[in-house]
Enzyme design. Structure first.
Site, PDB file in Angstrom:
ATOM      1  N   ARG A  45      34.234  22.339  67.796  1.00 52.46           N
ATOM      2  CA  ARG A  45      34.078  21.393  67.794  1.00 52.46           C
ATOM      3  C   ARG A  45      33.400  21.199  68.953  1.00 52.46           C
ATOM      4  O   ARG A  45      32.003  20.087  68.799  1.00 52.46           O
ATOM      5  CB  ARG A  45      35.086  19.853  67.985  1.00 52.46           C
ATOM      6  CG  ARG A  45      35.880  20.552  66.099  1.00 52.46           C
ATOM      7  CD  ARG A  45      36.540  18.804  65.898  1.00 52.46           C
ATOM      8  NE  ARG A  45      38.223  18.716  66.222  1.00 52.46           N
ATOM      9  CZ  ARG A  45      39.295  19.517  66.146  1.00 52.46           C
ATOM     10  NH1 ARG A  45      39.208  19.744  65.495  1.00 52.46           N
ATOM     11  NH2 ARG A  45      39.945  18.940  67.687  1.00 52.46           N
ATOM     12  N   LYS A 137      30.159   1.798  65.277  1.00 55.49           N
ATOM     13  CA  LYS A 137      30.204   1.549  63.891  1.00 55.49           C
ATOM     14  C   LYS A 137      31.197   1.714  62.861  1.00 55.49           C
ATOM     15  O   LYS A 137      32.050   2.231  63.199  1.00 55.49           O
ATOM     16  CB  LYS A 137      29.206   3.405  63.784  1.00 55.49           C
ATOM     17  CG  LYS A 137      29.756   2.865  61.760  1.00 55.49           C
ATOM     18  CD  LYS A 137      28.567   4.757  61.445  1.00 55.49           C
ATOM     19  CE  LYS A 137      30.330   5.423  60.762  1.00 55.49           C
ATOM     20  NZ  LYS A 137      29.964   6.844  60.077  1.00 55.49           N
ATOM     21  N   GLU A 178      27.944  -0.930  58.144  1.00 60.79           N
ATOM     22  CA  GLU A 178      27.569  -0.417  57.281  1.00 60.79           C
ATOM     23  C   GLU A 178      28.415   0.051  55.779  1.00 60.79           C
ATOM     24  O   GLU A 178      29.407  -0.055  55.785  1.00 60.79           O
ATOM     25  CB  GLU A 178      27.951   1.030  57.999  1.00 60.79           C
ATOM     26  CG  GLU A 178      27.162   1.963  57.164  1.00 60.79           C
ATOM     27  CD  GLU A 178      27.648   3.708  57.374  1.00 60.79           C
ATOM     28  OE1 GLU A 178      28.080   4.262  58.315  1.00 60.79           O
ATOM     29  OE2 GLU A 178      27.643   5.040  56.661  1.00 60.79           O
ATOM     30  N   LYS A 223      22.846  -0.097  58.389  1.00 61.28           N
ATOM     31  CA  LYS A 223      23.147   0.972  57.995  1.00 61.28           C
ATOM     32  C   LYS A 223      23.378   1.037  56.450  1.00 61.28           C
ATOM     33  O   LYS A 223      24.741   0.863  56.161  1.00 61.28           O
ATOM     34  CB  LYS A 223      23.847   1.670  58.629  1.00 61.28           C
ATOM     35  CG  LYS A 223      24.402   3.309  58.012  1.00 61.28           C
ATOM     36  CD  LYS A 223      24.254   4.333  59.340  1.00 61.28           C
ATOM     37  CE  LYS A 223      25.129   5.854  59.301  1.00 61.28           C
ATOM     38  NZ  LYS A 223      25.353   6.553  59.684  1.00 61.28           N
TER      39      LYS A 223
END
Ligand code: 13P
Length: 343
Positions: A45, A137, A178, A223
């Site tokens: 990753r 977020k 979002e 978003k």
């Protein structure tokens, strides 16, 4: 870089640039790696994300911010440089996903979800700020299906987003808000008209809750999804219709004090996501900056080109650079097929 929320938000949506969503949870990145037959480990990753953040042209010229997962915010590149420092050195703002995922809602028949993660969030935000994150977020998801969404789902998710956003601002962090009306999944055979109605509803609810929570709209980024037919809907709208309906919906719901809107790609193919964004910006006269915050539509080609091999790093960076550049053009309303296909 100024610490003011308004300045950070503006930097995140500066002209011709947008946000790289690289905040796949451990489960989601495993799915992405499965598709290229690469084992998902802490090192793989790291290698993959380091490859993206060291893609110089993309990062310097087209990417204004990067959303990270908790693990990545704490990770170091192979040479020991914190990954956050690579992002900052490229002139982009580091951000962090702080929600704990969408969980089954009571009474939601396994379809409706509510996003969790408010418990202890204040403390986590303080730590994330120390680690260098300047925006966050939180994603909530809304599914269109028979009799769905329910008021309870739309309301609970909007309320969660507002409480999250207020906590972010209290801690000097710009919240990306979002509320995603899904276009994929098992119940996605909805028309563009249904998507319009649900997106309008969700956005109205979100801005009402943000108001009640005392959130400063000049210090957020929205978003949203685009207004688009579900992936399994037999009647697909044209690119021009998607752009027109999305703009109409946003103009009807998003206050002009919001500095920027950065779309998710949500399963649209790479060029469709780019074309839709470009058409909207080309329409002109918009009260907010309109750009991208794509995950899949920025990374899919790069992921495939990389395929877990160090000898493919340059090719993968090239693939990422191309998509970043195309979306940068789209953020200016200047993308076209000729550019897309130029070598
Ligand atoms: P997609 O662009 O792949 O939808 O991902 C963006 C994102 O951050 C969703 O939360």
């Amino acid at each position: 870089m100024s610490d003011k929320l308004e300045d950070i938000a503006k930097a995140m949506v500066q002209p011709g640039q947008g946000i790289l969503a690289a905040d796949e949870s451990t489960g989601t990145i495993k799915k992405r790696f499965d598709s290229i037959n690469v084992e998902s480990t802490e090192d793989s990753r790291r290698d993959y994300r380091e490859m993206l953040f060291r893609a110089e042209d993309a990062m310097k010229n087209h990417i204004s911010g990067v959303i990270l997962f908790d693990e990545t915010l704490r990770q170091k590149a192979k040479d020991g440089t914190p990954l956050v420092d690579l992002i900052k050195a490229a002139g982009a703002v580091p951000g962090i996903k702080v929600d704990a995922g969408a969980q089954d809602m009571v009474g939601g028949k396994g379809i409706e979800k509510v996003t969790e993660g408010l418990d202890g969030l204040r403390g986590r935000l303080k730590e994330y700020h120390q680690l260098g994150a300047r925006f966050a977020k939180w994603r909530s998801v809304i599914t269109i299906a028979d009799g769905m969404p329910s008021h309870n789902c739309v309301h609970a998710n909007a309320h969660g987003l507002a409480r999250y956003a207020a906590l972010c601002q209290e801690n000097g962090i710009v919240p990306i808000v979002e509320p995603e009306v899904l276009m994929d999944g098992d119940n996605s055979s909805h028309t563009i008209e249904q998507c319009y109605g649900v997106t309008e509803w969700a956005l109205n609810e979100v801005f009402r809750e943000l108001y009640f929570a005392g959130v400063n709209l000049e210090g957020i980024i929205l978003k949203p999804n685009m207004v688009i037919a579900g992936q399994k809907c037999p009647t697909q709208a044209s690119a021009a219709q998607v752009a027109e309906q999305t703009l109409k919906c946003l103009k009807a719901t998003v206050p002009t004090t919001v500095p920027g809107i950065a779309f998710l790609s949500g399963g649209q193919n790479d060029t469709a996501a780019t074309e839709h964004l470009s058409l909207m910006n080309a329409a002109g006269g918009l009260p907010w900056a309109l750009t991208f915050s794509y995950g899949r539509a920025l990374q899919a080609a790069a992921l495939k080109a990389w395929s877990g091999k160090s000898e493919n790093v340059a090719a993968a960076q090239g693939a990422f650079g191309h998509r970043a550049k195309m979306n940068g053009k789209a953020a200016l309303g200047q993308w076209n097929n000729g550019l897309e296909n130029a070598a």
